[in-house]
Design a protein around this motif. Structure first.
Motif, mmCIF file in Angstrom:
data_model
loop_
_atom_site.group_PDB
_atom_site.id
_atom_site.type_symbol
_atom_site.label_atom_id
_atom_site.label_comp_id
_atom_site.label_asym_id
_atom_site.label_seq_id
_atom_site.Cartn_x
_atom_site.Cartn_y
_atom_site.Cartn_z
ATOM 1 N N GLY A 58 -10.330 -2.317 6.350
ATOM 2 C CA GLY A 58 -9.769 -1.287 7.204
ATOM 3 C C GLY A 58 -8.922 -1.825 8.353
ATOM 4 N N LYS A 59 -8.571 -3.119 8.261
ATOM 5 C CA LYS A 59 -7.730 -3.722 9.304
ATOM 6 C C LYS A 59 -6.261 -3.646 8.897
ATOM 7 N N VAL A 60 -5.383 -3.449 9.874
ATOM 8 C CA VAL A 60 -3.952 -3.399 9.590
ATOM 9 C C VAL A 60 -3.406 -4.814 9.462
ATOM 10 N N LYS A 61 -2.709 -5.070 8.371
ATOM 11 C CA LYS A 61 -2.141 -6.393 8.095
ATOM 12 C C LYS A 61 -0.642 -6.266 7.838
ATOM 13 N N ASN A 62 0.063 -7.390 7.947
ATOM 14 C CA ASN A 62 1.484 -7.431 7.607
ATOM 15 C C ASN A 62 1.633 -8.010 6.210
ATOM 16 N N GLY A 63 2.284 -7.264 5.342
ATOM 17 C CA GLY A 63 2.491 -7.726 3.978
ATOM 18 C C GLY A 63 3.945 -8.073 3.732
ATOM 19 N N GLU A 64 4.186 -8.823 2.658
ATOM 20 C CA GLU A 64 5.555 -9.188 2.274
ATOM 21 C C GLU A 64 5.690 -9.059 0.773
ATOM 22 N N MET A 65 6.906 -8.819 0.323
ATOM 23 C CA MET A 65 7.156 -8.591 -1.100
ATOM 24 C C MET A 65 8.646 -8.750 -1.372
ATOM 25 N N VAL A 66 8.988 -9.208 -2.569
ATOM 26 C CA VAL A 66 10.397 -9.293 -2.969
ATOM 27 C C VAL A 66 10.612 -8.330 -4.134
ATOM 28 N N VAL A 67 11.614 -7.459 -3.990
ATOM 29 C CA VAL A 67 11.950 -6.511 -5.060
ATOM 30 C C VAL A 67 13.467 -6.480 -5.267
ATOM 31 N N ASN A 68 13.897 -5.802 -6.303
ATOM 32 C CA ASN A 68 15.321 -5.612 -6.550
ATOM 33 C C ASN A 68 15.927 -4.752 -5.442
ATOM 34 N N LYS A 69 17.167 -5.050 -5.074
ATOM 35 C CA LYS A 69 17.814 -4.281 -3.992
ATOM 36 C C LYS A 69 17.915 -2.799 -4.332
ATOM 37 N N LYS A 70 17.967 -2.478 -5.636
ATOM 38 C CA LYS A 70 18.076 -1.077 -6.052
ATOM 39 C C LYS A 70 16.852 -0.259 -5.663
ATOM 40 N N ILE A 71 15.705 -0.924 -5.536
ATOM 41 C CA ILE A 71 14.485 -0.162 -5.211
ATOM 42 C C ILE A 71 13.897 -0.553 -3.855
ATOM 43 N N ALA A 72 14.638 -1.329 -3.058
ATOM 44 C CA ALA A 72 14.103 -1.801 -1.770
ATOM 45 C C ALA A 72 13.712 -0.637 -0.861
ATOM 46 N N LEU A 73 14.614 0.301 -0.663
ATOM 47 C CA LEU A 73 14.317 1.407 0.247
ATOM 48 C C LEU A 73 13.179 2.273 -0.290
ATOM 49 N N ARG A 74 13.231 2.617 -1.577
ATOM 50 C CA ARG A 74 12.172 3.493 -2.081
ATOM 51 C C ARG A 74 10.807 2.786 -2.068
ATOM 52 N N THR A 75 10.807 1.470 -2.243
ATOM 53 C CA THR A 75 9.542 0.731 -2.194
ATOM 54 C C THR A 75 8.973 0.741 -0.770
ATOM 55 N N VAL A 76 9.838 0.526 0.207
ATOM 56 C CA VAL A 76 9.408 0.567 1.608
ATOM 57 C C VAL A 76 8.860 1.967 1.946
ATOM 58 N N LYS A 77 9.513 3.001 1.444
ATOM 59 C CA LYS A 77 9.046 4.374 1.678
ATOM 60 C C LYS A 77 7.656 4.592 1.077
ATOM 61 N N ILE A 78 7.446 4.065 -0.129
ATOM 62 C CA ILE A 78 6.145 4.189 -0.794
ATOM 63 C C ILE A 78 5.060 3.506 0.045
ATOM 64 N N PHE A 79 5.347 2.292 0.511
ATOM 65 C CA PHE A 79 4.330 1.568 1.278
ATOM 66 C C PHE A 79 4.086 2.190 2.652
ATOM 67 N N TYR A 80 5.100 2.827 3.196
ATOM 68 C CA TYR A 80 4.899 3.544 4.459
ATOM 69 C C TYR A 80 3.930 4.707 4.241
ATOM 70 N N LYS A 81 4.123 5.401 3.131
ATOM 71 C CA LYS A 81 3.248 6.530 2.796
ATOM 72 C C LYS A 81 1.819 6.029 2.529
ATOM 73 N N LEU A 82 1.694 4.911 1.800
ATOM 74 C CA LEU A 82 0.366 4.342 1.526
ATOM 75 C C LEU A 82 -0.325 3.953 2.826
ATOM 76 N N TYR A 83 0.471 3.433 3.761
ATOM 77 C CA TYR A 83 -0.052 3.062 5.071
ATOM 78 C C TYR A 83 -0.560 4.300 5.815
ATOM 79 N N GLN A 84 0.198 5.368 5.757
ATOM 80 C CA GLN A 84 -0.227 6.614 6.399
ATOM 81 C C GLN A 84 -1.515 7.155 5.779
ATOM 82 N N MET A 85 -1.658 6.917 4.463
ATOM 83 C CA MET A 85 -2.864 7.360 3.747
ATOM 84 C C MET A 85 -4.030 6.402 3.965
ATOM 85 N N LYS A 86 -3.755 5.286 4.659
ATOM 86 C CA LYS A 86 -4.745 4.200 4.836
ATOM 87 C C LYS A 86 -5.230 3.696 3.477
ATOM 88 N N TYR A 87 -4.298 3.627 2.533
ATOM 89 C CA TYR A 87 -4.644 3.168 1.190
ATOM 90 C C TYR A 87 -5.034 1.687 1.233
#
Length: 209
Positions: A58-87
């Motif tokens: 339940g601790k907040v951590k900083n993560g890193e990941m490499v993805v294709n530029k075509k999905i960079a923004l949508r991936t960041v949006k997904i992880f922001y939502k997961l963060y809000q859900m405390k997934y």
């Protein structure tokens, strides 16, 4: 050097959620490990993401990941939502920290994306090789085929029934009703848990429409 650094300027979606071009420092980590010279994909096609997430404690951590530029923004949006859900995500480091070794990274329950490699046991390149696939908590969401379970230490999680699975983190397993599945699908990804002949419960890949 300000012009040079501008090239690598972060695109910030929300505080703690950003992506940028692969700079020299990240190239040094990836070169000859997750990235190999090839004619399929270049560093310019990839983006380095930084996102925040909640770990299993339940601790907040900083993560890193490499993805294709075509999905960079949508991936960041997904992880922001997961963060809000405390997934809960156990860890999120580049696969290069595991020598580019898929089994090692999965065994550590490391969530990752880009890795220039072939599909296990096949000649065809994996979608991970294009930065178009993301694996989430792979040890507790293993890849199950007729020849076995990967990672090997994820065997207990081959039982996908949260009530009867003996795994310590059975509650965190991804099932077809999981919010994370709906979220990835909403953003145009398909899920390996829907596959017919094998099941890859950790795996989300982007399907170009």
């Amino acid at each position: 050097s300000s012009a040079a650094s501008d090239v690598y300027k972060r695109q910030v979606y929300k505080e703690g959620f950003s992506y940028k071009k692969i700079d020299e420092e990240i190239k040094e980590r990836m070169d000859g490990v997750s990235y190999h010279k090839n004619s399929d994909i270049s560093y310019d096609d990839l983006r380095y993401l930084k996102v925040k997430y909640y770990n299993f404690k339940g601790k907040v951590k900083n993560g890193e990941m490499v993805v294709n530029k075509k999905i960079a923004l949508r991936t960041v949006k997904i992880f922001y939502k997961l963060y809000q859900m405390k997934y809960p995500i156990q860890r999120m480091k580049l696969i290069d920290d595991y020598g580019g070794d898929d089994e090692k990274s999965m065994s550590a329950n490391n969530s990752s994306a880009f890795n220039y490699r072939k599909i296990a046991g096949k000649k065809k390149l994996s979608n991970h090789a294009f930065g178009m696939a993301i694996d989430i908590n792979p040890k507790i969401n293993p890849y199950i085929t007729s020849s076995g379970v990967a990672p090997k230490n994820g065997k207990v999680y081959a039982n996908r029934n949260k009530k009867s699975c003996k795994g310590k983190y059975a509650d965190y397993m991804i099932t077809k009703n999981s919010e994370i599945v709906k979220l990835f699908k909403k953003h145009g990804f398909s899920w390996g848990g829907d596959w017919k002949n094998s099941k890859d419960y950790q795996h989300f890949e982007y399907k170009k429409k």
